[in-house]
Design an enzyme around this catalytic site. Structure first.
Site, PDB file in Angstrom:
ATOM      1  N   ASN A 169      24.221   8.331 -29.061  1.00 50.52           N
ATOM      2  CA  ASN A 169      24.675   9.713 -29.227  1.00 50.52           C
ATOM      3  C   ASN A 169      23.881  10.543 -28.219  1.00 50.52           C
ATOM      4  O   ASN A 169      22.678  10.745 -28.384  1.00 50.52           O
ATOM      5  CB  ASN A 169      24.396  10.157 -30.658  1.00 50.52           C
ATOM      6  CG  ASN A 169      25.096  11.426 -31.080  1.00 50.52           C
ATOM      7  OD1 ASN A 169      24.795  11.967 -32.128  1.00 50.52           O
ATOM      8  ND2 ASN A 169      26.042  11.917 -30.309  1.00 50.52           N
ATOM      9  N   ASN A 228      27.955  21.651 -29.422  1.00 47.64           N
ATOM     10  CA  ASN A 228      28.798  20.475 -29.238  1.00 47.64           C
ATOM     11  C   ASN A 228      29.533  20.504 -27.911  1.00 47.64           C
ATOM     12  O   ASN A 228      29.637  21.555 -27.261  1.00 47.64           O
ATOM     13  CB  ASN A 228      29.806  20.357 -30.387  1.00 47.64           C
ATOM     14  CG  ASN A 228      29.156  20.068 -31.712  1.00 47.64           C
ATOM     15  OD1 ASN A 228      28.258  19.240 -31.804  1.00 47.64           O
ATOM     16  ND2 ASN A 228      29.603  20.755 -32.759  1.00 47.64           N
ATOM     17  N   ASN A 255      25.399  20.086 -42.565  1.00 51.31           N
ATOM     18  CA  ASN A 255      26.732  20.162 -41.970  1.00 51.31           C
ATOM     19  C   ASN A 255      27.660  19.291 -42.806  1.00 51.31           C
ATOM     20  O   ASN A 255      27.232  18.356 -43.475  1.00 51.31           O
ATOM     21  CB  ASN A 255      26.716  19.726 -40.498  1.00 51.31           C
ATOM     22  CG  ASN A 255      26.114  18.341 -40.305  1.00 51.31           C
ATOM     23  OD1 ASN A 255      25.653  17.703 -41.233  1.00 51.31           O
ATOM     24  ND2 ASN A 255      26.127  17.869 -39.081  1.00 51.31           N
ATOM     25  N   ASN A 302      32.861  16.565 -40.334  1.00 53.39           N
ATOM     26  CA  ASN A 302      32.627  15.261 -39.738  1.00 53.39           C
ATOM     27  C   ASN A 302      33.293  14.223 -40.632  1.00 53.39           C
ATOM     28  O   ASN A 302      33.404  14.418 -41.845  1.00 53.39           O
ATOM     29  CB  ASN A 302      31.129  14.972 -39.651  1.00 53.39           C
ATOM     30  CG  ASN A 302      30.400  15.990 -38.789  1.00 53.39           C
ATOM     31  OD1 ASN A 302      30.398  15.907 -37.574  1.00 53.39           O
ATOM     32  ND2 ASN A 302      29.763  16.972 -39.427  1.00 53.39           N
ATOM     33  N   GLU A 350      32.977  12.907 -35.019  1.00 56.14           N
ATOM     34  CA  GLU A 350      32.123  14.071 -35.188  1.00 56.14           C
ATOM     35  C   GLU A 350      32.879  15.361 -34.936  1.00 56.14           C
ATOM     36  O   GLU A 350      33.607  15.497 -33.949  1.00 56.14           O
ATOM     37  CB  GLU A 350      30.915  13.992 -34.238  1.00 56.14           C
ATOM     38  CG  GLU A 350      29.857  13.005 -34.690  1.00 56.14           C
ATOM     39  CD  GLU A 350      28.501  13.308 -34.075  1.00 56.14           C
ATOM     40  OE1 GLU A 350      28.037  14.465 -34.188  1.00 56.14           O
ATOM     41  OE2 GLU A 350      27.918  12.389 -33.472  1.00 56.14           O
ATOM     42  N   ARG A 351      32.668  16.290 -35.830  1.00 54.40           N
ATOM     43  CA  ARG A 351      33.229  17.635 -35.671  1.00 54.40           C
ATOM     44  C   ARG A 351      32.748  18.238 -34.354  1.00 54.40           C
ATOM     45  O   ARG A 351      31.559  18.342 -34.097  1.00 54.40           O
ATOM     46  CB  ARG A 351      32.769  18.500 -36.850  1.00 54.40           C
ATOM     47  CG  ARG A 351      33.232  19.938 -36.823  1.00 54.40           C
ATOM     48  CD  ARG A 351      32.606  20.739 -37.934  1.00 54.40           C
ATOM     49  NE  ARG A 351      31.138  20.802 -37.829  1.00 54.40           N
ATOM     50  CZ  ARG A 351      30.373  21.650 -38.519  1.00 54.40           C
ATOM     51  NH1 ARG A 351      30.920  22.472 -39.396  1.00 54.40           N
ATOM     52  NH2 ARG A 351      29.069  21.643 -38.365  1.00 54.40           N
ATOM     53  N   CYS A 359      25.838   8.952 -35.469  1.00 54.98           N
ATOM     54  CA  CYS A 359      25.679  10.282 -36.064  1.00 54.98           C
ATOM     55  C   CYS A 359      24.608  10.179 -37.139  1.00 54.98           C
ATOM     56  O   CYS A 359      24.796   9.468 -38.136  1.00 54.98           O
ATOM     57  CB  CYS A 359      27.001  10.762 -36.653  1.00 54.98           C
ATOM     58  SG  CYS A 359      26.890  12.361 -37.505  1.00 54.98           S
ATOM     59  N   GLY A 360      23.495  10.859 -36.938  1.00 49.83           N
ATOM     60  CA  GLY A 360      22.386  10.778 -37.880  1.00 49.83           C
ATOM     61  C   GLY A 360      22.706  11.383 -39.232  1.00 49.83           C
ATOM     62  O   GLY A 360      22.455  10.773 -40.279  1.00 49.83           O
ATOM     63  N   THR A 361      23.255  12.595 -39.230  1.00 50.89           N
ATOM     64  CA  THR A 361      23.619  13.211 -40.507  1.00 50.89           C
ATOM     65  C   THR A 361      24.732  12.414 -41.180  1.00 50.89           C
ATOM     66  O   THR A 361      24.785  12.315 -42.404  1.00 50.89           O
ATOM     67  CB  THR A 361      24.063  14.670 -40.315  1.00 50.89           C
ATOM     68  OG1 THR A 361      25.119  14.733 -39.341  1.00 50.89           O
ATOM     69  CG2 THR A 361      22.903  15.549 -39.865  1.00 50.89           C
ATOM     70  N   GLY A 362      25.618  11.816 -40.361  1.00 50.95           N
ATOM     71  CA  GLY A 362      26.690  10.992 -40.913  1.00 50.95           C
ATOM     72  C   GLY A 362      26.159   9.733 -41.578  1.00 50.95           C
ATOM     73  O   GLY A 362      26.676   9.286 -42.611  1.00 50.95           O
TER      74      GLY A 362
END
Length: 288
Positions: free
Chosen positions: A14, A67, A163, A198, A216-217, A225-228
């Site tokens: 990423n 983004n 998010n 996302n 990813e949004r 995607c870390g938050t994902g």
């Protein structure tokens, strides 16, 4: 500002362009347009997002992330590791770094394993109430609820890690067979998600391992995607599929996620600087 140094970095694929806002001002530039230009992979530098390193009045530093489509993200798990790596390797911070984000202050701990820097980020407690994520048309927690997407019904679990995320567990096929480029944007833009979302498609490998693909949004398909990854583990726990400590395998590599008893989710993974270059912001995005 004739010439400005930039850094290209990635967290398990990423990738981001990092600009120094500690010694440079970007007030004369439209950051949305600048991100679109610089992140374009054929005519720009190429990246999933643009990161600004900024001073903070409430933490050690402040991170802004734009983004590749020009929208600003509240938080980015891979991005904050690249941000911390930038600071640590330049001697601007030690082993503990507090970072101001639009999703609140995040604490990062730097460690070393087999000659590789690892970054453990306290991502905070997951947000599960539909009204707070936000998810429209649902009440309470959205766990294994139906979502109709152009006639196709998906069972979704929704989580915010600062998010919004829509997590879908794949039961009847390998996650690699999902037509992500087709269904991803349809879910991202669905009316159920007022701030877009996302999207994670998740294959359960074991109680401690997941395989995840992400739309990813604001960026589309990314290698990680870390938050994902965090949202996928939280959703897996809520559905009884995985334990609270799990390794998430993404196309670009693996992240270790620990949803601890204190309620916070901790993410551990690497970050790597790829190269350093110089650009002229006044001319780099000019047409013609």
């Amino acid at each position: 500002m004739k010439s400005l140094e930039f850094v290209k970095a990635h967290g398990i694929g990423n990738d981001f362009i990092i600009l120094d806002g500690l010694h440079n001002s970007f007030s004369e530039f439209d950051l949305s347009s600048l991100a679109v230009c610089l992140c374009e992979r054929h005519f720009g530098i190429g990246a999933d997002g643009l990161i600004l390193v900024l001073p903070s009045e409430c933490a050690d530093y402040r991170m802004r992330i734009i983004n590749s489509d020009g929208s600003e993200a509240e938080m980015c798990g891979n991005g904050i590791r690249c941000f911390a790596n930038y600071l640590y390797t330049r001697g601007l911070a030690g082993n503990f770094i507090s970072v101001e984000t639009l999703a609140g202050i995040k604490d990062v701990q730097v460690s070393k394993s087999q000659d590789q820097l690892l970054f453990t980020v306290n991502m905070g407690a997951p947000i599960l109430e539909a009204v707070d994520i936000p998810v429209a048309g649902y009440v309470g927690k959205v766990i294994n609820q139906s979502l109709n997407v152009h006639g196709v019904v998906y069972d979704i679990t929704c989580v915010s890690m600062g998010n919004p995320h829509c997590v879908i567990f794949v039961q009847d096929k390998p996650v690699d067979e999902i037509a992500l480029s087709d269904v991803g944007p349809k879910i991202e833009m669905h009316s159920a998600f007022p701030k877009k979302t996302n999207v994670e498609f998740v294959e359960i490998l074991s109680k401690h391992e997941l395989k995840v693909r992400v739309w990813e949004r604001g960026a589309g398909i990314t290698l990680a995607c870390g938050t994902g990854a965090c949202a996928s583990v939280v959703a897996g726990v809520l559905n009884g599929y995985v334990e609270r400590q799990a390794t998430v395998h993404l196309p670009g590599g693996a992240l270790y996620i620990d949803w601890r008893d204190d309620g916070d989710v901790y993410m551990t993974g690497p970050a790597k600087e790829v190269f350093v270059g110089k650009l002229n912001l006044e001319t780099v995005c000019s047409k013609g």
